[in-house]
Design an enzyme around this catalytic site. Structure first.
Site, PDB file in Angstrom:
ATOM      1  N   ARG A  41       2.562  13.383 -15.713  1.00 45.24           N
ATOM      2  CA  ARG A  41       3.623  12.386 -15.490  1.00 45.24           C
ATOM      3  C   ARG A  41       4.601  12.880 -14.421  1.00 45.24           C
ATOM      4  O   ARG A  41       5.478  13.689 -14.692  1.00 45.24           O
ATOM      5  CB  ARG A  41       4.370  12.122 -16.801  1.00 45.24           C
ATOM      6  CG  ARG A  41       5.546  11.193 -16.676  1.00 45.24           C
ATOM      7  CD  ARG A  41       5.153   9.765 -16.369  1.00 45.24           C
ATOM      8  NE  ARG A  41       4.383   9.164 -17.450  1.00 45.24           N
ATOM      9  CZ  ARG A  41       3.641   8.063 -17.306  1.00 45.24           C
ATOM     10  NH1 ARG A  41       3.564   7.454 -16.128  1.00 45.24           N
ATOM     11  NH2 ARG A  41       2.951   7.577 -18.321  1.00 45.24           N
ATOM     12  N   ASP A  50       8.997  -3.373 -11.314  1.00 43.76           N
ATOM     13  CA  ASP A  50       7.566  -3.074 -11.183  1.00 43.76           C
ATOM     14  C   ASP A  50       6.978  -4.125 -10.230  1.00 43.76           C
ATOM     15  O   ASP A  50       6.461  -5.151 -10.658  1.00 43.76           O
ATOM     16  CB  ASP A  50       6.910  -3.128 -12.574  1.00 43.76           C
ATOM     17  CG  ASP A  50       5.503  -2.563 -12.565  1.00 43.76           C
ATOM     18  OD1 ASP A  50       4.978  -2.282 -11.471  1.00 43.76           O
ATOM     19  OD2 ASP A  50       4.913  -2.416 -13.653  1.00 43.76           O
ATOM     20  N   ARG A  57      -7.174  10.435 -11.050  1.00 43.90           N
ATOM     21  CA  ARG A  57      -6.049  11.270 -11.491  1.00 43.90           C
ATOM     22  C   ARG A  57      -6.374  12.058 -12.759  1.00 43.90           C
ATOM     23  O   ARG A  57      -5.574  12.889 -13.172  1.00 43.90           O
ATOM     24  CB  ARG A  57      -4.797  10.410 -11.707  1.00 43.90           C
ATOM     25  CG  ARG A  57      -4.920   9.366 -12.796  1.00 43.90           C
ATOM     26  CD  ARG A  57      -3.605   8.623 -13.011  1.00 43.90           C
ATOM     27  NE  ARG A  57      -3.704   7.636 -14.078  1.00 43.90           N
ATOM     28  CZ  ARG A  57      -2.662   7.081 -14.674  1.00 43.90           C
ATOM     29  NH1 ARG A  57      -1.443   7.405 -14.302  1.00 43.90           N
ATOM     30  NH2 ARG A  57      -2.827   6.198 -15.635  1.00 43.90           N
ATOM     31  N   GLU A  82       5.261   3.647  -3.955  1.00 43.76           N
ATOM     32  CA  GLU A  82       3.849   4.019  -3.853  1.00 43.76           C
ATOM     33  C   GLU A  82       3.181   3.327  -2.673  1.00 43.76           C
ATOM     34  O   GLU A  82       3.086   2.109  -2.646  1.00 43.76           O
ATOM     35  CB  GLU A  82       3.134   3.626  -5.149  1.00 43.76           C
ATOM     36  CG  GLU A  82       3.902   4.037  -6.390  1.00 43.76           C
ATOM     37  CD  GLU A  82       3.361   3.402  -7.662  1.00 43.76           C
ATOM     38  OE1 GLU A  82       2.148   3.124  -7.724  1.00 43.76           O
ATOM     39  OE2 GLU A  82       4.150   3.163  -8.589  1.00 43.76           O
ATOM     40  N   GLN A 106      -6.563   2.219 -16.642  1.00 48.24           N
ATOM     41  CA  GLN A 106      -5.331   2.056 -15.860  1.00 48.24           C
ATOM     42  C   GLN A 106      -5.277   3.080 -14.716  1.00 48.24           C
ATOM     43  O   GLN A 106      -5.435   4.278 -14.952  1.00 48.24           O
ATOM     44  CB  GLN A 106      -4.152   2.236 -16.833  1.00 48.24           C
ATOM     45  CG  GLN A 106      -2.831   2.566 -16.217  1.00 48.24           C
ATOM     46  CD  GLN A 106      -1.940   1.340 -16.050  1.00 48.24           C
ATOM     47  OE1 GLN A 106      -2.390   0.198 -16.133  1.00 48.24           O
ATOM     48  NE2 GLN A 106      -0.671   1.572 -15.812  1.00 48.24           N
ATOM     49  N   HIS A 146       0.852   7.424  -5.942  1.00 48.66           N
ATOM     50  CA  HIS A 146       1.861   6.998  -6.930  1.00 48.66           C
ATOM     51  C   HIS A 146       3.039   7.982  -6.929  1.00 48.66           C
ATOM     52  O   HIS A 146       3.286   8.684  -7.916  1.00 48.66           O
ATOM     53  CB  HIS A 146       1.164   6.961  -8.292  1.00 48.66           C
ATOM     54  CG  HIS A 146       1.892   6.252  -9.377  1.00 48.66           C
ATOM     55  ND1 HIS A 146       3.219   6.465  -9.658  1.00 48.66           N
ATOM     56  CD2 HIS A 146       1.452   5.326 -10.268  1.00 48.66           C
ATOM     57  CE1 HIS A 146       3.559   5.703 -10.683  1.00 48.66           C
ATOM     58  NE2 HIS A 146       2.510   5.006 -11.069  1.00 48.66           N
TER      59      HIS A 146
HETATM   60  C1  BG6 Z   1       3.022   1.740 -11.723  1.00 47.87           C
HETATM   61  C2  BG6 Z   1       2.628   0.389 -12.235  1.00 47.87           C
HETATM   62  O1  BG6 Z   1       2.388   1.972 -10.511  1.00 47.87           O
HETATM   63  O2  BG6 Z   1       2.633   2.741 -12.660  1.00 47.87           O
HETATM   64  C3  BG6 Z   1       3.266   0.168 -13.610  1.00 47.87           C
HETATM   65  O3  BG6 Z   1       3.030  -0.613 -11.331  1.00 47.87           O
HETATM   66  C4  BG6 Z   1       2.876   1.299 -14.550  1.00 47.87           C
HETATM   67  O4  BG6 Z   1       2.852  -1.083 -14.134  1.00 47.87           O
HETATM   68  C5  BG6 Z   1       3.247   2.616 -13.919  1.00 47.87           C
HETATM   69  O5  BG6 Z   1       3.557   1.129 -15.778  1.00 47.87           O
HETATM   70  C6  BG6 Z   1       2.886   3.850 -14.754  1.00 47.87           C
HETATM   71  O6  BG6 Z   1       1.558   3.840 -15.103  1.00 47.87           O
HETATM   72  P1  BG6 Z   1       0.954   4.975 -16.002  1.00 47.87           P
HETATM   73  O7  BG6 Z   1      -0.467   4.582 -16.278  1.00 47.87           O
HETATM   74  O8  BG6 Z   1       1.028   6.252 -15.217  1.00 47.87           O
HETATM   75  O9  BG6 Z   1       1.806   5.040 -17.238  1.00 47.87           O
END
Ligand code: BG6
Length: 313
Positions: A66, A212, A89, A271, A84, A167
């Site tokens: 994170r 977002d 990653r 991003e 997701q 990101h």
């Molecule tokens: C962003 C998305 O890029 O990443 C969000 O637009 C998302 O919708 C965020 O919540 C974090 O994503 P993750 O999978 O790392 O918790």
């Protein structure tokens, strides 16, 4: 620590995970975990950290780290059937000892080349053969440069399509004091409103609640102006038409196990991405997406910096 020799060192990071530490002659540095091909640190020559990594980040595969700069590939967010933000990653990357040459623009001597290729198991999730080469480099003046080269190596003649994002989590003094310049008046898809399309109104982007948004067809330069820190981050991007701006704010922050309740105040994700129009590659074709980050010590308020000049210059 000016006068040091530039170095590239492979060592152990949190939980014994392999990481590569880049240091340039002036003392700027960057760290890249092989897990995720994930940049987790970018420091100035005064050792000041420029990227946000949560205090609660879990450095334990397969959960992505994170903070820092996760790579979203081959899918951004939930725009498709994969997990997701895709799988890049959460994979272990390797050091690429013999990458194909870069065009002459890569003057930096402080860099590492990583590579990700699919395993047989990965093939079941995404049935394509590819080579994803990532170069992380420190430029003169401590700029951080990421170049992704993705090649379709399918032997069955099939093209593939993907979406992509760097990101990037920036470390900021106070989210409510920030301004983002370069995205005003653009169209965006609002992830908080079922990806409905809107046009940004007003002068610059400021923050009073969770955001977002996927800004579409953005200029190649974006500036994040941190008044309190007297610092402006400048993003320069190539091959990445879109830009996501994300901050979870308080309620979402509390729901995230690897994110502190108040940490949203000290981070912003901007991003560089290719989302609206997925990239399609035929076998043998390669795509390149490049991101260059600079931290300019300055202040909009002090009059030293006119962000419009930063964006035009
Ligand atoms: C962003 C998305 O890029 O990443 C969000 O637009 C998302 O919708 C965020 O919540 C974090 O994503 P993750 O999978 O790392 O918790």
């Amino acid at each position: 620590m000016a006068g040091e020799k530039p170095s590239v060192e492979l060592c152990k990071g949190v939980n014994g995970l392999d990481k590569v530490v880049l240091r340039d002659a002036r003392g700027s540095s960057a760290e890249v975990y092989l897990f995720g091909g994930h940049v987790t640190s970018w420091r100035t020559d005064h050792r000041e950290e420029l990227l946000f990594v949560s205090n609660k980040a879990i450095f334990k595969p397969p959960k992505a780290i994170r903070g820092g700069i996760p790579i979203c590939f081959p899918q951004f967010s939930s725009h498709g059937n994969l997990e997701q933000h895709g799988f890049a990653r959460n994979k272990f990357w390797s050091i690429d000892t013999d990458p194909p040459p870069f065009p002459s623009d890569s003057s930096s001597k402080t860099f590492v080349d990583l590579i990700l290729k699919p395993t047989d198991d990965d093939f079941k999730i995404w049935p394509h053969s590819y080579e994803f080469r990532l170069r992380v480099a420190l430029g003169l003046g401590g700029d951080l440069m990421l170049t992704s080269r993705i090649r379709n190596t399918n032997a069955d003649g099939k093209p593939f399509s993907f979406t992509f994002a760097y990101h990037t989590y920036f470390s900021v003094s106070d989210i409510s004091e920030l301004r983002v310049e370069g995205l005003e008046t653009l169209d965006y898809l609002d992830n908080l409103k079922e990806r409905e399309r809107f046009t940004e109104q007003g002068d610059a982007i400021t923050f009073e609640s969770g955001v977002d948004k996927i800004y579409l067809s953005t200029p190649t330069k974006i500036a994040i102006i941190d008044h309190e820190k007297k610092r402006t981050f400048v993003l320069r991007k190539d091959g990445l038409p879109d830009a996501v701006v994300w901050n979870p704010w308080d309620r979402k922050a509390k729901a995230m196990p690897d994110f502190g309740d108040d940490e949203y105040k000290h981070m912003l994700c901007v991003e560089a991405a290719a989302i609206e129009k997925p990239i399609t590659l035929k076998p043998g074709e390669e795509w390149k997406g490049r991101l260059e980050l600079s931290a300019v010590p300055s202040s909009y308020c002090s009059g030293q910096l006119d962000p419009r000049k930063v964006l035009q210059g």
